[in-house]
Design an enzyme around this catalytic site. Structure first.
Site, short mmCIF file in Angstrom:
data_model
loop_
_atom_site.label_atom_id
_atom_site.label_comp_id
_atom_site.label_asym_id
_atom_site.label_seq_id
_atom_site.Cartn_x
_atom_site.Cartn_y
_atom_site.Cartn_z
N ASP A 1 0.81 -1.22 0.00
CA ASP A 1 0.00 0.00 0.00
C ASP A 1 0.84 1.27 0.00
O ASP A 1 2.02 1.27 0.37
CB ASP A 1 -0.97 0.01 1.19
CG ASP A 1 -0.26 -0.11 2.53
OD1 ASP A 1 0.72 -0.88 2.63
OD2 ASP A 1 -0.68 0.56 3.49
N GLU B 1 -0.48 -1.75 5.39
CA GLU B 1 0.51 -1.61 6.45
C GLU B 1 0.42 -0.23 7.08
O GLU B 1 0.65 -0.08 8.28
CB GLU B 1 1.92 -1.84 5.90
CG GLU B 1 3.01 -1.97 6.96
CD GLU B 1 3.46 -0.66 7.57
OE1 GLU B 1 3.68 -0.62 8.79
OE2 GLU B 1 3.57 0.35 6.83
N GLU B 2 0.08 0.77 6.28
CA GLU B 2 0.10 2.16 6.73
C GLU B 2 -1.15 2.51 7.55
O GLU B 2 -2.00 3.29 7.14
CB GLU B 2 0.24 3.11 5.53
CG GLU B 2 1.52 2.94 4.73
CD GLU B 2 2.75 3.43 5.47
OE1 GLU B 2 2.61 3.95 6.60
OE2 GLU B 2 3.85 3.30 4.92
N HIS C 1 7.86 8.79 4.00
CA HIS C 1 6.69 9.62 4.25
C HIS C 1 6.92 11.09 3.90
O HIS C 1 6.11 11.94 4.23
CB HIS C 1 6.20 9.49 5.71
CG HIS C 1 5.66 8.14 6.04
ND1 HIS C 1 4.57 7.94 6.88
CD2 HIS C 1 6.05 6.89 5.66
CE1 HIS C 1 4.33 6.64 6.99
NE2 HIS C 1 5.23 5.99 6.25
#
Length: 390
Positions: A81, A138-139, A361
């Site tokens: 993702d 996962e995020e 990020h």
């Protein structure tokens, strides 16, 4: 043993897969295009079994060695993702979806594991079964937990599980791991402050100022790490949101605080959860108000198992040399839902260095394609060395 020759030959192909995935980022469990591509590739490679829909949109590929008499089954995991970030990397294959970006390198993780799967399905030079795991969400969506809850470990009899993450700031092609905590638990806190509204000029003395109370709570929460947590242990409490009021001359009756908590020790996690509620409640009462605290546990500590961490370090040394492997890396306070898989089975998580560049990020983050061969070779050697054909 350096990068596997066949893997080196696959580098351009892996980069092409990654660039395509990078152009089409998907969030959380909505990774339908990505999962479809992964499943199609695994079938093309000749995997013995390809199953979709594990943990909603996860994909599992099974590759059996030339022999399976050892009975060993090892899981290798990559995440798929992306993030809700507007891309500013400037690469020619930048995201075509406004507001979404692969800013954490999951496209690279997927490409590396696909490259390893292609090699393993071609050669099958091992005695046992390799299970390649492609995980959604996962995020922040706990896709790792969803896959475990959906029978990932039991359905295929996985005995050990391994994960890998790129890491800016570590030298390109270097590996790092640790027999213990690698990443912190990741929890969310929400505190609602309840006071009494009033006129900001005429009657502040008749109000119970929720902004004042909230401000004192923010300050007081920092005493937990400073005066309650063992100084030889780690914890982070960060209040990142403070919402109150709607007019410049009105004292609001309520305020809302939100933030995150990170710890590396389950006992510290319990302590911090308890103390946050106590401190918020007592501070609020001291000023004539009250506070309601909600503490949501999200990801546990990513805790490597000692034996498997040593195995991972040894495999990394085979790939890049002993001088490029740090087997006692200092843990980071980021979170990672591979932790759920490590709670379910013994295993280890490693970092693979990206060299200098923006952190994960960041809107200008760029994955380094030069490490694709290192990552895929690590996966291949992990299978072949832990389940040797001879």
């Amino acid at each position: 043993m350096p990068i596997v020759n066949r893997i080196a030959a696959l580098t351009d192909e892996m980069a092409a897969w990654r660039h395509d995935l990078h152009e089409h980022p998907e969030l959380l469990y909505e990774v339908h295009r990505t999962a479809g591509i992964v499943a199609d590739r695994l079938r093309e490679f000749g995997c013995d079994e390809v199953v979709t829909g594990i943990g909603r949109t996860g994909v599992v590929g099974v590759i059996r060695g030339r022999k399976t008499s050892s009975g060993k089954v090892i899981g290798l995991r990559a995440d798929m993702d992306a993030l809700p970030i507007a891309e500013e990397s400037g690469v020619p294959y930048a995201s075509k979806t406004p507001g979404l970006m692969h800013a954490c390198g999951h496209d690279g993780h997927t490409a590396m594991l696909l490259g390893a799967a292609k090699y393993l399905a071609e050669t099958r030079n091992f005695d046992g079964t390799a299970v390649v795991i492609f995980q959604p969400a996962e995020e922040g969506g706990a896709g790792g937990k969803a896959m475990v809850d959906d029978g990932l470990m039991t359905r295929w009899g996985i005995e050990q599980v391994y994960g890998l993450h790129n890491m800016p700031g570590i030298a390109e092609g270097h590996f790092a791991t640790n027999p213990g905590a690698m990443l912190a638990s990741c929890d969310e806190i929400e505190i609602k402050v309840i006071g009494k509204g009033g006129h900001g000029g005429m009657s502040p003395h008749k109000s119970v100022d929720s902004v004042l109370i909230g401000s004192q709570i923010v300050n007081a929460l920092q005493s937990i790490v400073a005066r309650n947590v063992d100084p030889l242990k780690s914890a982070v409490i960060s209040i990142t949101m403070f919402h109150a009021g709607a007019a410049f001359n009105v004292i609001p009756a309520t305020a809302e605080l939100k933030g995150t908590v990170r710890t590396l020790d389950p006992g510290v996690r319990d302590l911090v959860e308890r103390r946050i509620a106590e401190v918020a409640d007592n501070v609020a009462h001291a000023f004539g108000g009250s506070a309601e605290t909600k503490y949501r546990r999200m990801y546990p500590v990513t805790m490597n198992h000692a034996r498997e961490a040593e195995v991972a370090a040894e495999i990394a040394r085979d790939v890049v040399g002993a001088d490029r492997v740090n087997d006692r890396v200092v843990p980071l306070m980021g979170g990672e839902d591979f932790a759920f898989m490590l709670e379910a089975r013994p295993g280890a998580f490693v970092f693979l260095g990206m060299g200098d560049g923006n952190d994960c990020h960041h809107p200008a983050y760029r994955f380094n394609d030069n490490i694709l061969g290192h990552g895929a070779s690590y996966w291949v050697r992990l299978v072949e060395k832990t389940m040797p054909a001879n």
